[in-house]
Design an enzyme around this catalytic site. Structure first.
Site, PDB file in Angstrom:
ATOM      1  NE  ARG A 233     -15.859 -10.474 -24.533  1.00 60.95           N
ATOM      2  CZ  ARG A 233     -14.951 -10.819 -23.963  1.00 60.95           C
ATOM      3  NH1 ARG A 233     -13.815  -9.810 -23.433  1.00 60.95           N
ATOM      4  NH2 ARG A 233     -14.261 -12.266 -23.753  1.00 60.95           N
ATOM      5  CG  HIS A 281      -8.843  -7.923 -25.611  1.00 60.36           C
ATOM      6  ND1 HIS A 281     -10.284  -8.338 -26.480  1.00 60.36           N
ATOM      7  CD2 HIS A 281      -9.043  -8.599 -24.554  1.00 60.36           C
ATOM      8  CE1 HIS A 281     -10.783  -9.006 -25.743  1.00 60.36           C
ATOM      9  NE2 HIS A 281     -10.274  -9.186 -24.401  1.00 60.36           N
TER      10      HIS A 281
HETATM   11  P1  NDP Z   1     -19.028 -12.826 -13.876  1.00 60.03           P
HETATM   12  O1  NDP Z   1     -19.905 -13.443 -14.667  1.00 60.03           O
HETATM   13  O2  NDP Z   1     -18.106 -13.281 -12.646  1.00 60.03           O
HETATM   14  O3  NDP Z   1     -19.745 -11.459 -13.340  1.00 60.03           O
HETATM   15  C1  NDP Z   1     -20.684 -10.839 -13.977  1.00 60.03           C
HETATM   16  C2  NDP Z   1     -21.131  -9.649 -13.203  1.00 60.03           C
HETATM   17  O4  NDP Z   1     -22.097  -8.761 -14.115  1.00 60.03           O
HETATM   18  C3  NDP Z   1     -22.063 -10.348 -12.232  1.00 60.03           C
HETATM   19  O5  NDP Z   1     -22.147  -9.438 -10.906  1.00 60.03           O
HETATM   20  C4  NDP Z   1     -23.525  -9.967 -12.807  1.00 60.03           C
HETATM   21  O6  NDP Z   1     -24.455  -9.783 -11.851  1.00 60.03           O
HETATM   22  C5  NDP Z   1     -23.238  -8.679 -13.528  1.00 60.03           C
HETATM   23  N1  NDP Z   1     -24.275  -8.492 -14.552  1.00 60.03           N
HETATM   24  C6  NDP Z   1     -24.515  -9.368 -15.687  1.00 60.03           C
HETATM   25  N2  NDP Z   1     -25.671  -8.835 -16.412  1.00 60.03           N
HETATM   26  C7  NDP Z   1     -25.894  -7.736 -15.800  1.00 60.03           C
HETATM   27  C8  NDP Z   1     -27.003  -6.928 -16.251  1.00 60.03           C
HETATM   28  N3  NDP Z   1     -27.833  -6.979 -17.046  1.00 60.03           N
HETATM   29  N4  NDP Z   1     -27.028  -5.713 -15.337  1.00 60.03           N
HETATM   30  C9  NDP Z   1     -26.243  -5.529 -14.053  1.00 60.03           C
HETATM   31  N5  NDP Z   1     -25.240  -6.672 -13.729  1.00 60.03           N
HETATM   32  C10 NDP Z   1     -25.105  -7.400 -14.452  1.00 60.03           C
HETATM   33  O7  NDP Z   1     -17.941 -12.322 -14.969  1.00 60.03           O
HETATM   34  P2  NDP Z   1     -16.320 -11.998 -14.582  1.00 60.03           P
HETATM   35  O8  NDP Z   1     -16.201 -10.726 -13.621  1.00 60.03           O
HETATM   36  O9  NDP Z   1     -15.460 -13.205 -14.487  1.00 60.03           O
HETATM   37  O10 NDP Z   1     -16.134 -11.285 -16.263  1.00 60.03           O
HETATM   38  C11 NDP Z   1     -16.610 -10.089 -16.538  1.00 60.03           C
HETATM   39  C12 NDP Z   1     -16.197 -10.071 -18.182  1.00 60.03           C
HETATM   40  O11 NDP Z   1     -15.165  -9.411 -18.155  1.00 60.03           O
HETATM   41  C13 NDP Z   1     -16.331 -11.078 -19.004  1.00 60.03           C
HETATM   42  O12 NDP Z   1     -17.789 -11.451 -19.438  1.00 60.03           O
HETATM   43  C14 NDP Z   1     -15.530 -10.627 -20.137  1.00 60.03           C
HETATM   44  O13 NDP Z   1     -16.306 -10.061 -21.174  1.00 60.03           O
HETATM   45  C15 NDP Z   1     -14.672  -9.592 -19.533  1.00 60.03           C
HETATM   46  N6  NDP Z   1     -13.310  -9.845 -19.597  1.00 60.03           N
HETATM   47  C16 NDP Z   1     -12.406  -9.138 -20.184  1.00 60.03           C
HETATM   48  C17 NDP Z   1     -11.141  -9.348 -20.264  1.00 60.03           C
HETATM   49  C18 NDP Z   1      -9.780  -8.364 -20.881  1.00 60.03           C
HETATM   50  O14 NDP Z   1      -8.791  -8.809 -20.942  1.00 60.03           O
HETATM   51  N7  NDP Z   1     -10.383  -7.309 -21.458  1.00 60.03           N
HETATM   52  C19 NDP Z   1     -10.416 -10.482 -19.656  1.00 60.03           C
HETATM   53  C20 NDP Z   1     -11.234 -11.334 -18.851  1.00 60.03           C
HETATM   54  C21 NDP Z   1     -13.072 -11.084 -18.934  1.00 60.03           C
HETATM   55  P3  NDP Z   1     -24.807 -10.925 -10.682  1.00 60.03           P
HETATM   56  O15 NDP Z   1     -23.635 -10.703  -9.643  1.00 60.03           O
HETATM   57  O16 NDP Z   1     -26.125 -10.359 -10.205  1.00 60.03           O
HETATM   58  O17 NDP Z   1     -25.054 -12.197 -11.499  1.00 60.03           O
END
Ligand code: NDP
Length: 318
Positions: A233, A281
């Site tokens: 993002r 994007h």
């Molecule tokens: P998930 O919810 O599956 O994974 C999120 C990961 O981030 C988890 O490992 C989580 O940790 C970690 N995380 C969250 N908060 C923190 C923090 N404060 N500190 C450290 N680690 C953190 O999300 P996805 O992998 O499915 O997607 C990630 C993002 O990708 C989406 O939210 C979206 O914004 C973006 N996206 C972008 C797209 C694009 O075309 N550019 C398309 C699709 C998605 P934990 O494992 O401990 O929970």
């Protein structure tokens, strides 16, 4: 089974979604105007992409909100969203595959100096730079969820030294790292992960904890000459701080798929910065056909009383 398709998307996109969803789940009554639901079959599920704020507030039978997008920060920011609703985000293998492709392309390009060679071509300059082996390149993947885990695994498969960083302490399933991926967790580990990295790939969700993560201080914590790949993002990055870090040479290059304001305004300096690659994007677009199948499986299971997959934890914000 009345399902509300609730979206602010342009008409052609909305039509494509309606057709794909109706084909994938023909037994549901698909409704776009909440008032049109029959009294004996009220809306209990909403399938949403960019729903107008307040649109889900007055639906007394609504229990499940299924997002068509992976990121749910905009949905969660709606203060009228009833607290008891179950929210599920989009996890689609087709989207994961696309994100892995983009992350892999970006890391390979940066490792093998392709932005520099592209600039040389524009200047008709023949100049060879030393070639590093993949195992000499340290990659940090921030986020070890659906997308980060898959990207880290593929990058490790190319021979890169990969560290992945996650929040930890939560209940995310399937978090064991792939062979060759070192998993770090928690805020205390971030500085070391950044300091070691030649290339940082951001795949975090946007939450209050991760907004503005790449500010002047964090960018300064990177190794001099490191590169940033932001596929998550725009608001994860403070764009003015990023531009300053690129101008100073603190960062050698940024591959950016997401921005504070999208579409990126034509006059924005990121468009023309020589050390920036801009994508509109497109790192992993939602594919209506495969995502509609994901929705159909989820809703059928929900109506059978089975647990909802990929639930959002509203406390964590993802
Ligand atoms: P998930 O919810 O599956 O994974 C999120 C990961 O981030 C988890 O490992 C989580 O940790 C970690 N995380 C969250 N908060 C923190 C923090 N404060 N500190 C450290 N680690 C953190 O999300 P996805 O992998 O499915 O997607 C990630 C993002 O990708 C989406 O939210 C979206 O914004 C973006 N996206 C972008 C797209 C694009 O075309 N550019 C398309 C699709 C998605 P934990 O494992 O401990 O929970």
């Amino acid at each position: 089974m009345s399902v509300l398709l609730c979206t602010d998307l342009p008409d052609d996109e909305r039509r494509r979604w309606r057709e794909a969803l109706t084909a994938a789940l023909p037994e549901a009554r698909w409704i776009e105007d909440a008032q049109a639901a029959p009294a004996d079959d009220p809306i209990d599920v909403a399938v949403v992409a960019k729903p107008p704020p307040g649109a889900l507030a007055q639906l007394p039978s609504l229990r499940l909100v299924q997002s068509l997008w992976a990121g749910v920060e905009r949905l969660l920011a709606d203060p009228t969203l009833p607290p008891q609703l179950t929210i599920a985000r989009m996890v689609d293998p087709a989207m994961t595959a696309a994100m892995v492709e983009t992350a892999t392309w970006a890391v390979l390009a940066l490792h093998r100096d392709f932005p520099r060679y592209a600039a040389q071509q524009r200047a008709a300059r023949w100049q060879v730079h030393p070639q590093r082996r993949a195992d000499e390149v340290q990659v940090a993947v921030l986020g070890h969820g659906e997308l980060g885990r898959a990207a880290a695994a593929r990058l490790a498969g190319f021979g890169y030294r990969v560290q992945a960083w996650r929040r930890g302490g939560g209940t995310t399933d399937g978090t064991s790292p792939a062979t060759g991926v070192e998993l770090r967790q928690g805020p205390a580990a971030l500085e070391a992960v950044l300091a070691a990295a030649d290339i940082v790939v951001n795949l975090l969700p946007l939450t209050p904890d991760t907004r503005g993560l790449f500010d002047a201080r964090r960018l300064a914590a990177l190794r001099r000459g490191a590169a940033l790949v932001n596929l998550a993002r725009g608001a994860h990055v403070v764009e003015a701080d990023l531009l300053a870090a690129l101008d100073r040479g603190q960062l050698s290059h940024a591959v950016l798929d997401v921005f504070d304001v999208e579409p990126l305004p034509p006059a924005h300096p990121l468009w023309r910065h020589p050390a920036v690659t801009v994508l509109p994007h497109v790192a992993a677009q939602t594919d209506e056909r495969s995502a509609s199948q994901v929705v159909a499986r989820q809703l059928r299971a929900f109506w059978r009383g089975e647990p909802v997959q990929h639930r959002v934890d509203r406390g964590r914000g993802y």
